[in-house]
Design an enzyme around this catalytic site. Structure first.
Site, PDB file in Angstrom:
ATOM      1  CE1 TYR A  16       0.691   1.909   5.197  1.00 55.42           C
ATOM      2  CE2 TYR A  16      -0.644   3.789   5.784  1.00 55.42           C
ATOM      3  CZ  TYR A  16      -0.399   2.441   5.831  1.00 55.42           C
ATOM      4  OH  TYR A  16      -1.242   1.623   6.521  1.00 55.42           O
ATOM      5  CE1 TYR A  53      -3.500   2.718   0.519  1.00 55.46           C
ATOM      6  CE2 TYR A  53      -2.137   3.465   2.346  1.00 55.46           C
ATOM      7  CZ  TYR A  53      -3.172   3.677   1.467  1.00 55.46           C
ATOM      8  OH  TYR A  53      -3.882   4.845   1.521  1.00 55.46           O
ATOM      9  CB  THR A  68      -5.967  -5.300   7.497  1.00 52.17           C
ATOM     10  OG1 THR A  68      -4.977  -4.276   7.741  1.00 52.17           O
ATOM     11  CG2 THR A  68      -6.305  -5.327   6.012  1.00 52.17           C
TER      12      THR A  68
END
Length: 397
Positions: free
Chosen positions: A235, A225, A275
Site C-alpha cells: 500500500y 487507505y 470491498t
C-alpha cells in the site's frame, strides 16, 4: 426468480436486490440512531456513490444531514432476467428511501473518468442543485481511459525495487498460500498513478469550479487507505503507494484553490474493510480476517457506514478534526492502535490451514464479502422469489 450466491474467485456473479435494499436500510438506520450531523453539507456530489465508502458517504450526508445528493457511478442494469450489479440495487434502494423522506436524489451512470460524464453531472447540478458544497471522490477502478489522450491505463498491485513474498488466503480453497510479486516496471508505476492518483479528482474539481457549480466554502475529500507495517509493502511502498503520494500532492493544489473561497480539500484515510477491490489483493483477506478478530475482541470493529458517519461528524464538519502531520483526515485510528497492530503482526505467521477459523475471523470476512452482493442480510428470505428488474428513478445515462 430465486437468487443464490455464486462466487468465482474474488467476485460474486449474482446479486440479490432485496438483500442490497436491506443493507442500505441498515446503514440508514445506523445514521439515524446517531442523530443529526451538525453543520453538515446541504448539497453533495459523491463520485463513486454506489458501493462501499462512497455509498456510505451518500447515506450519511442524506440521512444524517438531510442533504440533497447527486451520485455518480458505473453500474450494470438488470437485463433479460439477469440481475444487475450490487451497486445498481444499492442506488435504487437509496433513491427509494430518499424519496420516502422527501430528499432530493439524482444519479448519473457512466464512466467518471470521461469528460462526457463530467459534463452531464455539471448539467444535473445546475438543474437540480444549483451548486454543491461537498464533493466526495471515492472511485475504485482497475483501469482508466484518459479523457484527453484516449490511452487506457491499467493499475498494478506490485512492490517497487524488489520482489515481495506475501502470505494470504486462497479463498476458494480456504487455504493459506504465498504469492511472489515481482517488482513493478516504471511504465506500470506510471499507469497505476494515472488510474489511482489525483489527476481525475483534480479534473473534477477544475471542471466544477470552471462551471460555477462549486459553492463558496465548498469542501472536497478523496478517500484512501494507508495501513500499517503489515500492508506497507503493497500500500505505501508499492505501485499503489506512488498513486497515494500523487493524491497527497494533488490535494495541496486543490486546497489552495478552494481556500481562496473559504473552502478546503483533504485526503481522508479510512480503515481496511471488505470491498470487491480489497478482496482481489493477495494479502488482504488474511489481514482483514485477523483485523476483524482482534478489533471485534476489543469492540472497536467498524464497517463503511460507521467510518464515514464518524468522518463527517468528527473531522470534516468538526471544529477539532483528526488531522495527521500531512494534513490528512484520519478515521483509521482504531485500526492503527499499536496494540491492535501488534496482535495482528503476532498472529500473522501463526495462521495455518488447520487454525484458519480459530485464529482469524475468516467466517466474518466471508460473511462481509457476501453482504457486498446482498446475501446474508438479516430479515431477508433468500428462498423467496425476487424481482430482479429494478429501475433507478432520476437516472441520467
Amino acid at each position: 426468480m430465486i437468487i443464490k450466491p455464486r462466487v468465482r474467485g474474488f467476485i460474486c456473479v449474482t446479486t440479490h436486490p432485496a438483500g442490497c435494499a436491506a443493507s442500505v436500510r441498515e446503514q440508514i438506520a445506523y445514521v439515524a440512531r446517531r442523530g443529526p450531523i451538525e453543520r453538515g453539507p446541504k448539497k453533495v456530489l459523491v463520485i463513486g456513490a454506489s458501493t462501499g465508502y462512497g455509498l456510505a458517504a451518500r447515506i450519511a450526508a442524506a440521512f444524517g444531514v438531510g442533504a440533497a445528493t447527486l451520485g455518480v457511478f458505473f453500474e450494470r442494469a438488470p437485463a433479460d432476467a439477469k440481475p444487475g450489479t450490487a451497486g445498481w440495487y444499492n442506488s435504487a434502494a437509496f433513491h427509494d428511501e430518499a424519496a420516502a423522506r422527501g430528499l432530493q436524489a439524482t444519479s448519473v451512470n457512466g464512466d467518471a473518468f470521461s469528460d462526457e460524464i463530467k459534463h452531464k453531472t455539471i448539467d444535473a447540478i445546475r438543474r437540480d442543485l444549483g451548486q454543491v458544497d461537498l464533493v466526495v471522490y471515492s472511485v475504485a477502478a482497475p483501469r482508466r481511459t484518459h479523457p484527453k489522450t484516449g490511452v487506457t491505463h491499467q493499475s498494478t498491485l506490485k512492490p517497487i525495487g524488489h520482489a515481495v513474498r506475501l502470505r494470504g488466503i486462497d479463498t476458494d480453497n480456504e487455504a493459506i498460500k504465498e504469492t511472489l510479486l515481482q517488482p513493478a516496471t516504471p511504465d506500470e508505476i506510471a499507469d497505476t498513478v494515472a488510474v489511482m492518483g489525483g489527476e481525475d479528482w483534480r479534473m473534477w474539481i477544475d471542471a466544477l469550479d470552471a462551471a460555477g457549480v462549486l459553492a463558496d466554502g465548498a469542501k472536497t475529500t478523496a478517500f484512501t487507505y494507508l495501513g500499517e507495517q503489515v500492508t506497507h509493502d503493497i500500500y505505501w511502498n508499492g505501485s499503489i503507494g506512488e498513486a497515494k503520494k500523487d493524491l497527497d500532492r494533488t490535494v495541496l493544489a486543490l486546497r489552495g484553490k478552494l481556500a481562496a473561497r473559504g473552502g478546503d480539500a483533504r485526503v481522508s484515510v479510512l480503515k481496511a474493510v471488505v470491498t470487491q477491490a480489497s478482496s482481489a489483493i493477495p494479502m488482504m483477506p488474511l489481514y482483514l480476517s485477523l483485523l476483524f478478530k482482534v478489533m471485534k475482541a476489543r469492540s472497536t470493529h467498524e464497517g463503511c457506514i460507521e467510518q464515514v458517519d464518524g468522518l463527517l461528524r468528527d473531522s470534516l464538519y468538526s471544529a477539532q478534526p483528526h488531522v495527521d502531520a500531512e494534513g490528512r483526515l484520519r478515521a483509521d485510528r482504531l485500526e492503527l492502535d499499536p496494540a491492535v497492530q501488534a496482535r495482528v503482526l503476532e498472529l500473522w505467521d501463526q495462521v495455518t490451514d488447520d487454525n484458519l477459523y480459530t485464529l482469524t475471523d475468516f467466517a466474518g470476512y466471508k460473511a462481509e464479502f457476501l453482504r457486498l452482493f446482498g446475501f446474508g442480510i438479516d430479515g431477508v428470505d433468500y428462498d423467496a422469489p425476487v424481482e430482479p428488474n429494478v429501475r433507478i428513478p432520476n437516472l441520467i445515462e
